[in-house]
Design a protein around this motif. Structure first.
Motif, PDB file in Angstrom:
ATOM      1  N   TYR A 273      -6.602  -6.571  -5.061  1.00 44.57           N
ATOM      2  CA  TYR A 273      -7.161  -5.364  -5.680  1.00 44.57           C
ATOM      3  C   TYR A 273      -8.638  -5.157  -5.365  1.00 44.57           C
ATOM      4  N   VAL A 278      -8.425  -3.621  -0.339  1.00 45.74           N
ATOM      5  CA  VAL A 278      -7.742  -2.322  -0.364  1.00 45.74           C
ATOM      6  C   VAL A 278      -8.082  -1.515   0.877  1.00 45.74           C
ATOM      7  N   ARG A 282      -5.495  -0.226   3.733  1.00 49.27           N
ATOM      8  CA  ARG A 282      -5.387   1.206   4.052  1.00 49.27           C
ATOM      9  C   ARG A 282      -5.495   1.426   5.568  1.00 49.27           C
ATOM     10  N   MET A 298       0.354   0.845  -0.822  1.00 47.27           N
ATOM     11  CA  MET A 298      -0.933   1.344  -1.284  1.00 47.27           C
ATOM     12  C   MET A 298      -0.873   1.786  -2.735  1.00 47.27           C
ATOM     13  N   VAL A 301      -1.276  -1.473  -4.774  1.00 42.55           N
ATOM     14  CA  VAL A 301      -2.605  -2.082  -4.823  1.00 42.55           C
ATOM     15  C   VAL A 301      -3.630  -1.165  -5.488  1.00 42.55           C
ATOM     16  N   THR A 302      -3.488   0.140  -5.343  1.00 46.42           N
ATOM     17  CA  THR A 302      -4.474   1.040  -5.965  1.00 46.42           C
ATOM     18  C   THR A 302      -4.213   1.232  -7.454  1.00 46.42           C
TER      19      THR A 302
END
Length: 448
Positions: A273, A278, A282, A298, A301-302
């Motif tokens: 995180y 991140v 991405r 994504m 994790v976001t």
């Protein structure tokens, strides 16, 4: 007054005296066991420590997305240098890992004192055969650390008993004649095997060290199964094991797998995180042949959904053990996304870990001078013994042994209570009984 505490990797329980012996305390409505979990809230006033919730309330706070940090598997830090280290629990607060353990034990103690109607000052604590493999110094340190936590919350007298031996005490209550029993205690963090001599003529003996004929343990158990199931059944929907696009006609390569191993390992999930991680993930979009996989990753994790994926795998393991098939709902990530897990698929995912555990059981019998299959009884305890394939494989290794099932989650606590009742009743009648496995301050010793 006294009590017995099973401080487990995944779940804990506590027993106190009752009119007819010992009884387990209802720690949460309808439950005599409670998840070994603490949630530290980012905001809120301090009262005897940072604001926090325990057990199922801790898990619910996490699932509901409240700001804070969930701590599990605290038992695994015993014997390591982490015990005296401080970790950030949010809100600018730092807490020592030892204090996290002490806070959880204090919560158990208070619930037991409410049930008993008076303070508790003496305790029997369960311990695994090995906190730390092949390192006696660290193993002794682990027990000393747990003792220090118990004394810090008001226990004046602390004793230890091996968890598999406690399970044997639970079984022994129903044994009509002397026998040797192989206790298979497969919990969240370790799988422990002990060959124990039990029988009506031995029940009242406090010093049972000569009844432990052999023991052996492996650090493969429930949390490893959860990890393997998540990798096999859940994370392929997010790209694990998937192939990227073909570049200039070259064979496609598998997408980078590091993030998936971290997502399947509870204490590493938070590492995915960080802003840097991140951003790196991405930038991997072009590595994915199926853009849906990357988009789902994504989202995880976001929105910090990694622990929910892990919890889903754990729930699925339990559901398959109880019913043979289940559906893992991943709708938090993508609408109507779900995967099915059945008995066969679960068995395939868990085969490697089961191989290690099944090999560990016969290895226990060698020091006891027993040939494989020679034990009179095979006693199952621990949450992971609910996995039918694992239990069947263990039973097949000992075809002449009677298969006996204890309470998967509470038999160790029940057995610890049986031992505590005998130990402290004897102590009350005639002082500290000879041979009782006591850990005096500064001189911790193994129980048994």
């Amino acid at each position: 007054m006294f009590c017995a505490i099973d401080f487990g990797t995944s779940n804990s329980a506590i027993a106190i005296p009752s009119a007819d012996g010992m009884r387990l305390v209802e720690l949460e409505p309808g439950h005599v066991t409670m998840p070994t979990a603490v949630f530290y809230f980012t905001d809120g006033p301090e009262h005897d420590g940072p604001p926090r919730a325990f057990g199922r309330a801790a898990q619910a706070a996490y699932v509901d997305g409240l700001d804070g940090r969930l701590m599990r598997s605290m038992k695994s830090i015993l014997g390591s240098s982490l015990a005296d280290q401080t970790t950030d629990v949010g809100g600018g607060r730092g807490v020592k890992y030892l204090d996290i353990i002490a806070g959880y034990l204090r919560h158990l103690k208070r619930l037991a004192e409410q049930a008993a109607g008076q303070p508790l000052h003496r305790v029997v604590l369960g311990r695994p055969v090995y906190f730390v493999d092949d390192d006696p110094a660290r193993d002794a340190l682990a027990q000393a650390t747990l003792e220090a936590a118990a004394r810090s919350i008001g226990f004046d007298e602390v004793h230890f008993q091996f968890e598999p031996l406690a399970a044997a005490f639970d079984h022994e209550r129903h044994v009509a004649r002397e026998q040797r029993v192989l206790v298979a205690d497969i919990g969240g963090g370790t799988s422990d095997f002990s060959v124990v001599r039990v029988g009506p003529g031995r029940r009242d003996r406090l010093d049972r060290r000569d009844d432990i004929l052999a023991n052996h343990g492996v650090h493969v158990a429930g949390t490893d199964f959860d990890r393997r199931l998540e990798l096999a059944a859940v994370l392929p929907e997010f790209g694990y094991g998937a192939l990227g696009p073909s570049v200039r006609g070259a064979p496609p390569k598998e997408v980078p797998s590091g993030v998936y191993f971290d997502l399947a390992t509870w204490h590493l999930i938070n590492t995915v995180y960080t802003p840097q991680r991140v951003a790196e993930l991405r930038n991997l979009r072009s590595f994915y042949g199926d853009p849906r996989h990357h988009a789902r990753l994504m989202t995880v994790v976001t929105e910090r959904l990694g622990h929910e994926l892990a919890a889903g795998a754990e729930r699925a393991k339990i559901a398959v053990a109880e019913g043979g098939s289940t559906t893992i709902d991943l709708g938090l990530v993508e609408s109507r996304l779900a995967v099915t897990l059945d008995d066969t698929r679960a068995a395939d995912a868990l085969a490697a870990g089961a191989d290690v555990i099944v090999a560990g059981a016969p290895a226990t019998l060698g020091p006891a001078g027993r040939a494989p299959g020679g034990s009179r009884a095979l006693y199952f305890t621990g949450g992971s013994t609910g996995l039918r394939q694992l239990a069947d494989r263990l039973a097949a290794a000992f075809p002449s042994a009677e298969r006996v099932r204890g309470d998967r989650f509470a038999s160790v606590a029940t057995g610890l209570g049986v031992y505590a009742g005998r130990l402290f009743s004897g102590a009350a009648a005639g002082g500290d009984p000879a041979g009782a496995p006591r850990a005096a301050s500064g001189h911790p010793t193994g129980g048994g």
